[in-house]
Design an enzyme around this catalytic site. Sequence first.
Site, mmCIF file in Angstrom:
data_model
loop_
_atom_site.group_PDB
_atom_site.id
_atom_site.type_symbol
_atom_site.label_atom_id
_atom_site.label_comp_id
_atom_site.label_asym_id
_atom_site.label_seq_id
_atom_site.Cartn_x
_atom_site.Cartn_y
_atom_site.Cartn_z
ATOM 1 N N CYS A 113 0.649 -1.045 0.086
ATOM 2 C CA CYS A 113 -0.277 0.163 -0.125
ATOM 3 C C CYS A 113 1.053 0.569 -0.356
ATOM 4 O O CYS A 113 0.268 2.511 -0.356
ATOM 5 C CB CYS A 113 -0.927 0.050 1.185
ATOM 6 S SG CYS A 113 -1.816 -1.180 0.930
ATOM 7 N N HIS A 247 -3.555 7.136 2.503
ATOM 8 C CA HIS A 247 -3.931 5.981 1.576
ATOM 9 C C HIS A 247 -5.572 5.224 1.837
ATOM 10 O O HIS A 247 -5.524 5.475 3.149
ATOM 11 C CB HIS A 247 -3.020 5.073 2.112
ATOM 12 C CG HIS A 247 -3.633 4.012 2.024
ATOM 13 N ND1 HIS A 247 -3.218 2.657 0.423
ATOM 14 C CD2 HIS A 247 -3.667 2.502 2.216
ATOM 15 C CE1 HIS A 247 -4.085 1.751 0.678
ATOM 16 N NE2 HIS A 247 -3.733 1.316 1.853
ATOM 17 N N ASN A 277 -10.428 -0.004 -0.754
ATOM 18 C CA ASN A 277 -8.903 0.080 -0.280
ATOM 19 C C ASN A 277 -7.626 -0.804 -1.775
ATOM 20 O O ASN A 277 -7.953 -2.070 -1.959
ATOM 21 C CB ASN A 277 -8.280 -0.862 0.464
ATOM 22 C CG ASN A 277 -6.251 -1.188 0.494
ATOM 23 O OD1 ASN A 277 -5.973 -0.416 0.123
ATOM 24 N ND2 ASN A 277 -5.849 -1.220 1.668
#
Length: 320
Positions: A113, A247, A277
């Site tokens: 990520c 993020h 996500n």
Amino acid sequence: MIFSKIVGIGSYLPENFLTNDELSKTVDTSDEWITTRTGIKKRHIAPEQQYTSDLATEALKNALTHVELTPNYLDAIIVATTTPDRIFPATAVRVQNNIGMRGGFAFDIQAVCAGFIYALQVADSLLKAQQVKRIAVIGADVMSRIVDWKDRNTCVLFGDGAGCVILEQREGEKNDGILDIKLYSDGQYEEFLMVDGGVSRKNKESKIRMAGSEVFRHAVIKMSDSIKSIVEKNKLSIHDLDWLLLHQANYRIIKAVAEKLEINMDKAISMVSEHANTSAASIPLALDCYVKDAKVKTGDLIALSAIGGGLAWGSALIRL
């Protein structure tokens, strides 16, 4: 002074998406349960025949259109991904071929990520070292391929997508473009967020495993601390920031970091409800959405931060 400037932005999402209500038909969950804990309402899912390179290619094409460039004006492509098409070659070379780029070079980066921030640092360094004049940085993942769809604690969180920025070498004052980037990692926390296998372990069918509460706690502390550090290093104040772009993992994390930094949520970019996500894609995807909606404008000062498996994390300061 030589610096790098974002001149083009693009993104791509698969057409198919899965809502919370649809997901609740196959796993023990509900729209209320997911929304309350994550802020996520839906996630885009790539069909079986669509690969990471396909998503990355479309995002790059959109970025090239945004800046009105043809592929051969690029000197390099970096793809940040944890879901490559193949073990090798790099997904980036497949993207390079897809757009008809016959010069330059292309390679992948894997920091899950945090991958986009890592790739941004490498691209910025190449530009400042005058190795390239123009480079595409892409975050792209099909996280749906490594999700355990029977695990309600993780399968609700992830989606597929790609985002891209094109960086160009510029000369001038340091108060423009990418102002600073700082990267971190700490391997002692590896098992908090991982895929439980890999090629050298002779296990290529593994899925995402996550210690949710630990990841949440470290995400809030590490992203907020790294943003404070980079802001102070550049002799700025948190209040100088026009936008906070974290993020896009969980709305509660975004809110907790904003509160810790004493930043109004009106300044916190959030597309997590629509995208879930998307790993390395989440920051450029969200940035593209806000630029296209004319919310983020040229000259805005933005703090970026991401954390992922490793644990690996980092922050950046950019003036768009």
